[in-house]
Design a protein around this motif. Structure first.
Motif, PDB file in Angstrom:
ATOM      1  N   TYR A  13      -5.228   0.213   4.904  1.00 54.63           N
ATOM      2  CA  TYR A  13      -4.617   0.366   3.590  1.00 54.63           C
ATOM      3  C   TYR A  13      -3.550  -0.689   3.331  1.00 54.63           C
ATOM      4  O   TYR A  13      -2.798  -1.066   4.234  1.00 54.63           O
ATOM      5  CB  TYR A  13      -3.961   1.749   3.468  1.00 54.63           C
ATOM      6  N   THR A  14      -3.473  -1.125   2.080  1.00 58.17           N
ATOM      7  CA  THR A  14      -2.316  -1.873   1.627  1.00 58.17           C
ATOM      8  C   THR A  14      -1.145  -0.908   1.566  1.00 58.17           C
ATOM      9  O   THR A  14      -1.287   0.235   1.098  1.00 58.17           O
ATOM     10  CB  THR A  14      -2.567  -2.473   0.232  1.00 58.17           C
ATOM     11  N   ILE A  15       0.012  -1.339   2.044  1.00 52.80           N
ATOM     12  CA  ILE A  15       1.176  -0.463   2.059  1.00 52.80           C
ATOM     13  C   ILE A  15       2.261  -1.032   1.137  1.00 52.80           C
ATOM     14  O   ILE A  15       2.333  -2.243   0.924  1.00 52.80           O
ATOM     15  CB  ILE A  15       1.750  -0.277   3.478  1.00 52.80           C
ATOM     16  N   THR A  74      -0.556  -6.517   2.437  1.00 49.19           N
ATOM     17  CA  THR A  74      -1.979  -6.263   2.538  1.00 49.19           C
ATOM     18  C   THR A  74      -2.347  -5.825   3.949  1.00 49.19           C
ATOM     19  O   THR A  74      -1.524  -5.877   4.869  1.00 49.19           O
ATOM     20  CB  THR A  74      -2.769  -7.517   2.154  1.00 49.19           C
ATOM     21  N   VAL A  75      -3.593  -5.420   4.121  1.00 47.53           N
ATOM     22  CA  VAL A  75      -4.046  -4.889   5.408  1.00 47.53           C
ATOM     23  C   VAL A  75      -3.793  -5.876   6.540  1.00 47.53           C
ATOM     24  O   VAL A  75      -3.260  -5.521   7.590  1.00 47.53           O
ATOM     25  CB  VAL A  75      -5.533  -4.511   5.338  1.00 47.53           C
ATOM     26  N   SER A  76      -4.160  -7.121   6.311  1.00 47.28           N
ATOM     27  CA  SER A  76      -4.022  -8.128   7.372  1.00 47.28           C
ATOM     28  C   SER A  76      -2.605  -8.653   7.502  1.00 47.28           C
ATOM     29  O   SER A  76      -2.268  -9.288   8.490  1.00 47.28           O
ATOM     30  CB  SER A  76      -4.965  -9.300   7.091  1.00 47.28           C
ATOM     31  N   GLY A  77      -1.792  -8.397   6.459  1.00 49.33           N
ATOM     32  CA  GLY A  77      -0.454  -8.968   6.455  1.00 49.33           C
ATOM     33  C   GLY A  77      -0.431 -10.404   5.969  1.00 49.33           C
ATOM     34  O   GLY A  77       0.618 -11.055   6.002  1.00 49.33           O
ATOM     35  N   ALA A  78      -1.583 -10.890   5.497  1.00 49.32           N
ATOM     36  CA  ALA A  78      -1.650 -12.277   5.037  1.00 49.32           C
ATOM     37  C   ALA A  78      -0.858 -12.480   3.746  1.00 49.32           C
ATOM     38  O   ALA A  78      -0.383 -13.574   3.457  1.00 49.32           O
ATOM     39  CB  ALA A  78      -3.101 -12.682   4.824  1.00 49.32           C
ATOM     40  N   TYR A 103      13.863   5.947  -2.313  1.00 49.25           N
ATOM     41  CA  TYR A 103      12.832   5.027  -1.855  1.00 49.25           C
ATOM     42  C   TYR A 103      11.556   5.801  -1.523  1.00 49.25           C
ATOM     43  O   TYR A 103      11.609   6.851  -0.874  1.00 49.25           O
ATOM     44  CB  TYR A 103      13.311   4.261  -0.623  1.00 49.25           C
ATOM     45  N   TYR A 104      10.439   5.240  -1.963  1.00 47.57           N
ATOM     46  CA  TYR A 104       9.138   5.856  -1.761  1.00 47.57           C
ATOM     47  C   TYR A 104       8.206   4.902  -1.027  1.00 47.57           C
ATOM     48  O   TYR A 104       8.154   3.720  -1.354  1.00 47.57           O
ATOM     49  CB  TYR A 104       8.489   6.203  -3.095  1.00 47.57           C
ATOM     50  N   CYS A 105       7.454   5.420  -0.082  1.00 44.13           N
ATOM     51  CA  CYS A 105       6.387   4.639   0.520  1.00 44.13           C
ATOM     52  C   CYS A 105       5.074   5.014  -0.168  1.00 44.13           C
ATOM     53  O   CYS A 105       4.948   6.095  -0.757  1.00 44.13           O
ATOM     54  CB  CYS A 105       6.295   4.888   2.017  1.00 44.13           C
ATOM     55  N   ALA A 106       4.116   4.120  -0.094  1.00 49.19           N
ATOM     56  CA  ALA A 106       2.831   4.342  -0.744  1.00 49.19           C
ATOM     57  C   ALA A 106       1.745   3.563  -0.022  1.00 49.19           C
ATOM     58  O   ALA A 106       2.030   2.580   0.679  1.00 49.19           O
ATOM     59  CB  ALA A 106       2.901   3.932  -2.213  1.00 49.19           C
ATOM     60  N   ALA A 107       0.512   4.015  -0.214  1.00 50.78           N
ATOM     61  CA  ALA A 107      -0.622   3.348   0.408  1.00 50.78           C
ATOM     62  C   ALA A 107      -1.800   3.352  -0.566  1.00 50.78           C
ATOM     63  O   ALA A 107      -1.984   4.313  -1.323  1.00 50.78           O
ATOM     64  CB  ALA A 107      -0.999   4.043   1.707  1.00 50.78           C
TER      65      ALA A 107
END
Length: 118
Positions: free
Chosen positions: A31-33, A51-55, A93-97
């Motif tokens: 997941y994108t976080i 993004t998933v890969s962190g790219a 603050y909220y986290c999301a995926a």
């Protein structure tokens, strides 16, 4: 599916906090976080995402150089390291995926309060 945040609190200006967001029921490594925040009387704003890969990693201009987003796939947890905190960082603050390719975030945490004050 659940995202559970922790790590918020009261901190003095110039201090640091690390927010954590533990995911259950979904594999964060697929997941994108993202992290968002909402201050009283203001609209919710995006703080950072990865993004998933962190790219691709995004930071809002207001936090660039001070905040760092990361994830620990083994722990299924995402983090937001916040350094050099300012009073204007005070917010919930909220986290999301979200799944890859989705325009909107699918899952959200309950929110954690961060207060920067002397």
């Amino acid at each position: 599916v659940q995202l559970v945040e922790s790590g918020g609190g009261l901190v003095q200006p110039g201090g640091s906090l690390r927010l954590s967001c533990k995911a259950s029921g979904l594999p964060l490594d697929s997941y994108t976080i993202g992290w968002f925040r909402q201050a009283p009387g203001k609209e919710r704003e995006g703080v950072s995402c990865s993004t998933v890969s962190g790219a691709f990693i995004y930071y809002a201009d207001s936090v660039k150089g001070r905040f760092t987003i990361s994830r620990d796939n083994a722990m299924n947890t995402m983090y937001l390291q916040m350094d050099s905190l300012k009073r204007e960082d005070t917010a919930v603050y909220y986290c999301a995926a979200k799944r890859r390719g989705r325009p909107e975030y699918d899952y959200w945490g309950q929110g954690t309060q961060v207060t920067v004050s002397s």
